[in-house]
Design an enzyme around this catalytic site. Structure first.
Site, mmCIF file in Angstrom:
data_model
loop_
_atom_site.group_PDB
_atom_site.id
_atom_site.type_symbol
_atom_site.label_atom_id
_atom_site.label_comp_id
_atom_site.label_asym_id
_atom_site.label_seq_id
_atom_site.Cartn_x
_atom_site.Cartn_y
_atom_site.Cartn_z
ATOM 1 N N TYR A 139 -14.789 -12.109 0.798
ATOM 2 C CA TYR A 139 -15.605 -10.943 0.425
ATOM 3 C C TYR A 139 -16.880 -11.374 -0.291
ATOM 4 O O TYR A 139 -17.962 -10.828 -0.041
ATOM 5 C CB TYR A 139 -14.803 -9.982 -0.457
ATOM 6 C CG TYR A 139 -13.783 -9.187 0.329
ATOM 7 C CD1 TYR A 139 -14.199 -8.213 1.237
ATOM 8 C CD2 TYR A 139 -12.419 -9.397 0.172
ATOM 9 C CE1 TYR A 139 -13.269 -7.475 1.971
ATOM 10 C CE2 TYR A 139 -11.486 -8.673 0.902
ATOM 11 C CZ TYR A 139 -11.918 -7.720 1.794
ATOM 12 O OH TYR A 139 -11.010 -6.998 2.530
ATOM 13 N N ARG A 196 -7.023 11.620 -6.877
ATOM 14 C CA ARG A 196 -8.221 10.797 -6.765
ATOM 15 C C ARG A 196 -9.513 11.603 -6.620
ATOM 16 O O ARG A 196 -10.595 11.014 -6.697
ATOM 17 C CB ARG A 196 -8.070 9.828 -5.582
ATOM 18 C CG ARG A 196 -7.248 8.568 -5.863
ATOM 19 C CD ARG A 196 -8.016 7.597 -6.761
ATOM 20 N NE ARG A 196 -9.399 7.522 -6.367
ATOM 21 C CZ ARG A 196 -9.855 6.865 -5.302
ATOM 22 N NH1 ARG A 196 -9.044 6.158 -4.585
ATOM 23 N NH2 ARG A 196 -11.127 6.887 -4.991
ATOM 24 N N ARG A 222 0.814 -1.223 0.000
ATOM 25 C CA ARG A 222 0.000 0.000 0.000
ATOM 26 C C ARG A 222 0.850 1.278 0.000
ATOM 27 O O ARG A 222 0.465 2.283 0.597
ATOM 28 C CB ARG A 222 -0.949 0.043 1.210
ATOM 29 C CG ARG A 222 -2.012 -1.021 1.195
ATOM 30 C CD ARG A 222 -3.191 -0.603 0.331
ATOM 31 N NE ARG A 222 -4.172 -1.681 0.252
ATOM 32 C CZ ARG A 222 -5.274 -1.719 0.974
ATOM 33 N NH1 ARG A 222 -5.558 -0.748 1.794
ATOM 34 N NH2 ARG A 222 -6.104 -2.727 0.848
ATOM 35 N N ASP A 228 -6.684 -3.271 -7.434
ATOM 36 C CA ASP A 228 -7.240 -3.816 -6.205
ATOM 37 C C ASP A 228 -7.556 -5.287 -6.443
ATOM 38 O O ASP A 228 -7.747 -5.699 -7.591
ATOM 39 C CB ASP A 228 -8.505 -3.069 -5.782
ATOM 40 C CG ASP A 228 -8.889 -3.426 -4.351
ATOM 41 O OD1 ASP A 228 -8.334 -2.825 -3.417
ATOM 42 O OD2 ASP A 228 -9.700 -4.355 -4.153
ATOM 43 N N ARG A 238 -3.438 6.445 0.214
ATOM 44 C CA ARG A 238 -3.885 7.650 0.917
ATOM 45 C C ARG A 238 -2.846 8.318 1.808
ATOM 46 O O ARG A 238 -3.047 9.441 2.239
ATOM 47 C CB ARG A 238 -5.144 7.328 1.737
ATOM 48 C CG ARG A 238 -6.366 7.207 0.854
ATOM 49 C CD ARG A 238 -7.543 6.676 1.620
ATOM 50 N NE ARG A 238 -7.303 5.289 2.006
ATOM 51 C CZ ARG A 238 -8.175 4.523 2.646
ATOM 52 N NH1 ARG A 238 -9.336 5.024 3.020
ATOM 53 N NH2 ARG A 238 -7.898 3.281 2.941
HETATM 54 O O1 CP3 Z 1 0.225 0.348 -3.142
HETATM 55 C C1 CP3 Z 1 -0.278 -0.795 -3.232
HETATM 56 O O2 CP3 Z 1 -0.083 -1.692 -2.396
HETATM 57 C C2 CP3 Z 1 -1.066 -1.122 -4.500
HETATM 58 C C3 CP3 Z 1 -2.422 -1.055 -4.427
HETATM 59 C C4 CP3 Z 1 -3.351 -1.992 -3.667
HETATM 60 C C5 CP3 Z 1 -4.651 -1.567 -3.327
HETATM 61 N N1 CP3 Z 1 -5.335 -2.622 -2.841
HETATM 62 C C6 CP3 Z 1 -5.145 -0.206 -3.545
HETATM 63 C C7 CP3 Z 1 -6.258 0.251 -2.704
HETATM 64 C C8 CP3 Z 1 -3.236 -3.325 -3.284
HETATM 65 C C9 CP3 Z 1 -2.041 -4.255 -3.380
HETATM 66 C C10 CP3 Z 1 -4.516 -3.716 -2.772
HETATM 67 C C11 CP3 Z 1 -4.831 -5.080 -2.332
HETATM 68 C C12 CP3 Z 1 -5.980 -5.301 -1.470
HETATM 69 N N2 CP3 Z 1 -7.239 -4.761 -1.552
HETATM 70 C C13 CP3 Z 1 -5.989 -6.242 -0.429
HETATM 71 C C14 CP3 Z 1 -4.830 -7.112 -0.060
HETATM 72 C C15 CP3 Z 1 -3.798 -6.342 0.662
HETATM 73 C C16 CP3 Z 1 -4.109 -6.084 2.108
HETATM 74 O O3 CP3 Z 1 -4.204 -4.916 2.467
HETATM 75 O O4 CP3 Z 1 -4.212 -7.067 2.847
HETATM 76 C C17 CP3 Z 1 -7.262 -6.216 0.166
HETATM 77 C C18 CP3 Z 1 -7.708 -7.041 1.340
HETATM 78 C C19 CP3 Z 1 -8.047 -5.295 -0.553
HETATM 79 C C20 CP3 Z 1 -9.470 -4.934 -0.354
HETATM 80 C C21 CP3 Z 1 -9.592 -3.497 -0.064
HETATM 81 N N3 CP3 Z 1 -9.562 -2.509 -1.041
HETATM 82 C C22 CP3 Z 1 -9.663 -2.828 1.196
HETATM 83 C C23 CP3 Z 1 -9.727 -3.544 2.527
HETATM 84 C C24 CP3 Z 1 -9.675 -1.442 0.956
HETATM 85 C C25 CP3 Z 1 -9.657 -0.312 1.967
HETATM 86 C C26 CP3 Z 1 -10.993 0.310 2.171
HETATM 87 C C27 CP3 Z 1 -10.859 1.647 2.889
HETATM 88 O O5 CP3 Z 1 -11.326 2.667 2.324
HETATM 89 O O6 CP3 Z 1 -10.294 1.681 3.989
HETATM 90 C C28 CP3 Z 1 -9.610 -1.279 -0.440
HETATM 91 C C29 CP3 Z 1 -9.542 0.010 -1.162
HETATM 92 C C30 CP3 Z 1 -8.210 0.388 -1.642
HETATM 93 N N4 CP3 Z 1 -7.405 -0.419 -2.381
HETATM 94 C C31 CP3 Z 1 -7.580 1.638 -1.481
HETATM 95 C C32 CP3 Z 1 -6.360 1.572 -2.154
HETATM 96 C C33 CP3 Z 1 -5.349 2.670 -2.334
HETATM 97 C C34 CP3 Z 1 -8.157 2.836 -0.749
HETATM 98 C C35 CP3 Z 1 -9.196 3.460 -1.621
HETATM 99 C C36 CP3 Z 1 -9.073 4.951 -1.739
HETATM 100 O O7 CP3 Z 1 -7.982 5.504 -1.795
HETATM 101 O O8 CP3 Z 1 -10.147 5.570 -1.840
#
Ligand code: CP3
Length: 345
Positions: free
Chosen positions: A154, A43, A30, A79, A34
């Site tokens: 999910y 974004r 990540r 994602d 953010r």
């Molecule tokens: O920088 C990186 O690592 C690349 C991008 C990445 C994202 N999601 C972007 C993202 C990666 C590798 C993921 C994988 C992902 N997504 C996982 C596995 C990794 C982990 O954290 O265990 C999981 C479980 C998800 C599912 C998911 N997507 C979650 C739990 C969330 C967060 C929700 C929140 O708002 O708190 C997301 C959204 C997400 N994926 C964001 C990002 C940058 C945030 C969305 C935003 O910026 O509005």
């Protein structure tokens, strides 16, 4: 963005293939997201899934942390639910919540939502990776996918879950439905990874973030065969990293899934992880993300300890034990990169 022009000779790929360089490579799960003001600015007005389908945004967001922190790898901005949305599953990413599913999987007929995926379903992935490979030069790009269990959680729960109760009930109560679901998810995850490798990714990471919720026995019976179906057909292409949270009891089994590198969270020190994993292992991790909020001397000590413990393995890729929390001061991440870069492997 790197001195060496060939990502196959980068510190990350060298460490992942048992040819460690002079210092451990470092990147952060990540790292694109953010914690970066430039990410938040880009974004504004674009939903998460729309961003993940827009090649120019994907490219720019992926590059942001590489430029800022000088990390040794980029991770593709996407994602784990993107391939599901791409084949028409009703799924959205709700800010502050995570993935939410319109019609959770409860019956065999629900599996019809999950057809196989191919490159034509995700043209924006191929296009963005093509751009990125050109921009990144010798810096490797890590592609990724969600593992069958984490995706299934999910899809069965309908959204994020603390106890994964419906998922575990379905796994044990309807094993045929469970295995049918995971077999389809394995094909989707494998093909999503293959598209990224074909487009030029230099490594891949399979995220089984929530596998730590399972006992070893359940993991071996209900999850391992499906993760193997993702990773084994991709052997020999690029290094395969496999990661989950709370997986101290599962580490050796996760290696059996076909991982060249095992990601470790902060709960198990890397020297102990290397012992549990056995000879010839390469580890990734595992600074506690909570410590990113601490005073610098605390972080400094913890980073040096992780590097020291990583020497017990045949290779070490420095990372956090899970993703960068959104509230992280990005300057702290830059400083950690500098510190790891000044420390021999
Ligand atoms: O920088 C990186 O690592 C690349 C991008 C990445 C994202 N999601 C972007 C993202 C990666 C590798 C993921 C994988 C992902 N997504 C996982 C596995 C990794 C982990 O954290 O265990 C999981 C479980 C998800 C599912 C998911 N997507 C979650 C739990 C969330 C967060 C929700 C929140 O708002 O708190 C997301 C959204 C997400 N994926 C964001 C990002 C940058 C945030 C969305 C935003 O910026 O509005």
């Amino acid at each position: 963005m790197s001195n060496s022009a060939d990502p196959a000779e980068s510190l990350l790929v060298r460490a992942a293939t048992g040819r460690p360089g002079p210092r451990p490579p470092v990147w952060f799960m990540r790292q694109a997201g953010r914690s970066l003001p430039e990410y938040r600015a880009l974004r504004v007005g674009t939903s998460m899934l729309e961003s993940c389908r827009t090649p120019d945004l994907i490219t720019e967001i992926t590059l942001q942390p590489v430029r800022r922190h000088k990390v040794d790898a980029a991770i593709f901005f996407s994602d784990i639910v993107v391939p599901l949305a791409a084949i028409g599953v009703g799924i959205d990413i709700v800010p502050g919540v995570g993935p939410v599913v319109e019609k959770p999987i409860r019956e065999t007929a629900d599996l019809d939502q999950l057809r196989a995926l191919d490159a034509d379903d995700v043209p924006y992935v191929t296009e963005a990776i093509g751009n990125l490979v050109g921009e990144l030069g010798g810096t490797p790009l890590i592609g990724f996918a969600g593992a069958p269990f984490t995706l299934a959680s999910y899809l069965v729960e309908g959204g994020p879950s603390k106890d994964h109760a419906r998922t575990k009930s379905l796994m044990h109560g309807r094993p045929e439905l469970w295995h049918g679901l995971c077999a389809r998810l394995a094909v989707i995850a494998r093909e999503f990874l293959r598209v990224q490798v074909d487009a030029g990714a230099s490594a891949i990471q399979l995220f089984d973030s929530w596998a730590g919720a399972l006992s070893l026995a359940d993991y071996e019976e209900f999850v391992l065969p499906h993760s193997q179906a993702v990773l084994e057909p991709l052997a020999g292409l690029v290094p395969r990293i496999h990661f989950g949270v709370g997986t101290g009891e599962l580490l050796a089994a996760m290696r059996c899934a076909g991982a060249d590198v095992v990601g470790v969270d902060w709960r198990v020190p890397l020297d102990e992880a290397a012992r549990r994993l056995g000879p010839g292992v390469i580890v990734q991790g595992n600074l506690d993300p909570a410590l990113l909020q601490a005073e610098w001397p605390v972080i400094d000590r913890a980073v040096r300890r992780v590097v020291e413990q990583g020497r017990a393995a045949d290779g070490h890729i420095f990372n956090l034990g899970h993703g960068v929390p959104p509230s992280t001061d990005p300057d702290v991440l830059t400083r950690i990169v500098e510190l790891v870069h000044s420390t021999p492997s």
